[in-house]
Design a protein around this motif. Structure first.
Motif, PDB file in Angstrom:
ATOM      1  N   MET A   1       0.810  -2.124   0.346  1.00 18.12           N
ATOM      2  CA  MET A   1       0.146  -0.059  -0.078  1.00 18.12           C
ATOM      3  C   MET A   1       0.740   0.901   0.006  1.00 18.12           C
ATOM      4  O   MET A   1       0.245   2.727   0.135  1.00 18.12           O
ATOM      5  CB  MET A   1      -0.616   0.016   1.401  1.00 18.12           C
ATOM      6  N   GLY A   2       2.149   0.844   0.410  1.00 17.75           N
ATOM      7  CA  GLY A   2       3.338   2.396  -0.148  1.00 17.75           C
ATOM      8  C   GLY A   2       3.341   2.659   1.616  1.00 17.75           C
ATOM      9  O   GLY A   2       3.747   4.012   1.349  1.00 17.75           O
ATOM     10  N   LEU A   3       3.112   1.978   2.758  1.00 18.00           N
ATOM     11  CA  LEU A   3       3.713   2.650   3.582  1.00 18.00           C
ATOM     12  C   LEU A   3       5.005   2.111   4.667  1.00 18.00           C
ATOM     13  O   LEU A   3       4.921   0.859   4.309  1.00 18.00           O
ATOM     14  CB  LEU A   3       1.652   2.083   4.656  1.00 18.00           C
ATOM     15  N   ARG A   4       5.079   2.427   5.091  1.00 17.38           N
ATOM     16  CA  ARG A   4       6.082   2.430   5.578  1.00 17.38           C
ATOM     17  C   ARG A   4       6.070   0.937   7.096  1.00 17.38           C
ATOM     18  O   ARG A   4       5.107   0.737   7.160  1.00 17.38           O
ATOM     19  CB  ARG A   4       6.869   3.010   6.167  1.00 17.38           C
TER      20      ARG A   4
ATOM     21  N   ILE B   1      -6.536   0.311  12.005  1.00 12.64           N
ATOM     22  CA  ILE B   1      -5.163  -0.125  13.187  1.00 12.64           C
ATOM     23  C   ILE B   1      -3.952  -0.616  12.177  1.00 12.64           C
ATOM     24  O   ILE B   1      -2.841   0.351  12.270  1.00 12.64           O
ATOM     25  CB  ILE B   1      -5.372  -1.012  13.849  1.00 12.64           C
ATOM     26  N   LEU B   2      -4.187  -1.624  11.854  1.00 13.22           N
ATOM     27  CA  LEU B   2      -2.741  -2.002  10.860  1.00 13.22           C
ATOM     28  C   LEU B   2      -3.034  -1.149   9.908  1.00 13.22           C
ATOM     29  O   LEU B   2      -1.375  -1.293   9.525  1.00 13.22           O
ATOM     30  CB  LEU B   2      -3.236  -3.382  11.129  1.00 13.22           C
ATOM     31  N   THR B   3      -3.119  -0.718   9.290  1.00 13.61           N
ATOM     32  CA  THR B   3      -3.022   0.647   7.937  1.00 13.61           C
ATOM     33  C   THR B   3      -2.186   2.150   8.552  1.00 13.61           C
ATOM     34  O   THR B   3      -2.453   2.785   7.289  1.00 13.61           O
ATOM     35  CB  THR B   3      -4.090   0.430   7.128  1.00 13.61           C
TER      36      THR B   3
ATOM     37  N   SER C   1       0.716   6.528  10.317  1.00 18.69           N
ATOM     38  CA  SER C   1       1.041   7.804  11.658  1.00 18.69           C
ATOM     39  C   SER C   1       2.070   5.886  11.967  1.00 18.69           C
ATOM     40  O   SER C   1       2.591   6.745  13.130  1.00 18.69           O
ATOM     41  CB  SER C   1       0.272   8.574  12.641  1.00 18.69           C
ATOM     42  N   ALA C   2       1.381   5.245  12.424  1.00 19.93           N
ATOM     43  CA  ALA C   2       2.188   4.475  12.867  1.00 19.93           C
ATOM     44  C   ALA C   2       3.040   3.328  12.628  1.00 19.93           C
ATOM     45  O   ALA C   2       4.108   3.674  11.539  1.00 19.93           O
ATOM     46  CB  ALA C   2       1.144   2.315  13.039  1.00 19.93           C
TER      47      ALA C   2
ATOM     48  N   ASP D   1       0.456  -5.050  19.557  1.00 19.43           N
ATOM     49  CA  ASP D   1      -0.032  -3.423  19.906  1.00 19.43           C
ATOM     50  C   ASP D   1       0.387  -2.604  18.802  1.00 19.43           C
ATOM     51  O   ASP D   1       1.825  -2.707  18.187  1.00 19.43           O
ATOM     52  CB  ASP D   1       0.311  -3.986  21.485  1.00 19.43           C
ATOM     53  N   THR D   2       0.151  -1.286  18.548  1.00 27.39           N
ATOM     54  CA  THR D   2       0.930  -0.792  17.819  1.00 27.39           C
ATOM     55  C   THR D   2       1.005   0.989  18.530  1.00 27.39           C
ATOM     56  O   THR D   2       0.457   1.501  19.447  1.00 27.39           O
ATOM     57  CB  THR D   2      -0.127  -0.036  16.366  1.00 27.39           C
ATOM     58  N   GLY D   3       1.541   1.725  17.970  1.00 22.07           N
ATOM     59  CA  GLY D   3       2.312   2.832  18.914  1.00 22.07           C
ATOM     60  C   GLY D   3       2.936   3.847  18.090  1.00 22.07           C
ATOM     61  O   GLY D   3       4.089   3.325  16.544  1.00 22.07           O
TER      62      GLY D   3
END
Length: 198
Positions: free
Chosen positions: A88-91, A167-169, A172-173, A193-195
């Motif tokens: 998706m082009g996300l880090r 949450i997973l996409t 800013s996570a 858990d994400t942060g």
């Protein structure tokens, strides 16, 4: 007396001395350590929850993959999440030890009881657990899987659920921690858990 037995005995002695502050009790367990906590009112409940969280987190740090090496299921789960984010082009999300501790704590709490929920059996919220695990960043979200027997299965399930997917996409996570608990039949309870931290 072995190291584990000595640890268990010390925990019981410490907790017994503190429980004189409270009146109504209930029992909680993790590993081979069983602790009776008590509280008389809402403030007491908050204090007992905080105290239990600190003790349980210390126990998990010492007894669950002490070097914080991820299990194969945990690593595969994170790999699959990052693969889908990359498409998706996300880090990619970095593994954070404190988030791993918080995630494992929840899976090892609700999994053996067959519960599918975000609140812990001691009333802890995801934010409580992440804070008590010592996470220095900003907690962002939690996803829970119940009864899946493979990383591919649980990640696929999350991707087809709008709340989990969001949450997973989240762009800013920055960090993630995942924890698995697996029953005797090979079915697992999964928490991630994400942060965000610099």
């Amino acid at each position: 007396m072995g190291r584990h037995s000595a640890c268990s005995a010390s925990l019981r002695l410490l907790i017994s001395s503190l429980l004189t502050l409270f009146v109504t009790s209930y029992v909680i367990s993790f590993g081979k350590v069983t602790i009776s906590l008590a509280y008389a009112d809402e403030e007491g409940a908050k204090l007992s929850n905080l105290f239990y969280g600190r003790v349980e987190t210390a126990y998990l740090r010492s007894h669950i993959s002490g070097s914080f090496g991820l299990t194969s299921q945990e690593q595969q789960t994170i790999n699959l999440i990052n693969q889908r984010r990359a498409a998706m082009g996300l880090r990619a999300l970095r593994v954070n030890n404190s988030l791993v501790v918080a995630s494992r704590r929840h899976s090892n709490d609700v999994g053996p009881k067959g519960l599918c929920q975000h609140n812990g059996t001691n009333r802890s919220s995801p934010w409580d657990r992440i804070d008590q695990a010592g996470y220095a960043g900003s907690a962002m979200g939690e996803v829970v899987g119940c009864g899946y027997n493979s990383p591919k299965g649980v990640v696929g399930g999350w991707w087809h659920s709008s709340g989990h997917y969001t949450i997973l996409t989240d762009p800013s996570a920055r960090e993630i921690g995942c924890g698995w608990w697996v029953d005797k039949k090979g079915y697992g309870w999964q928490t991630c858990d994400t942060g965000h931290s610099n």
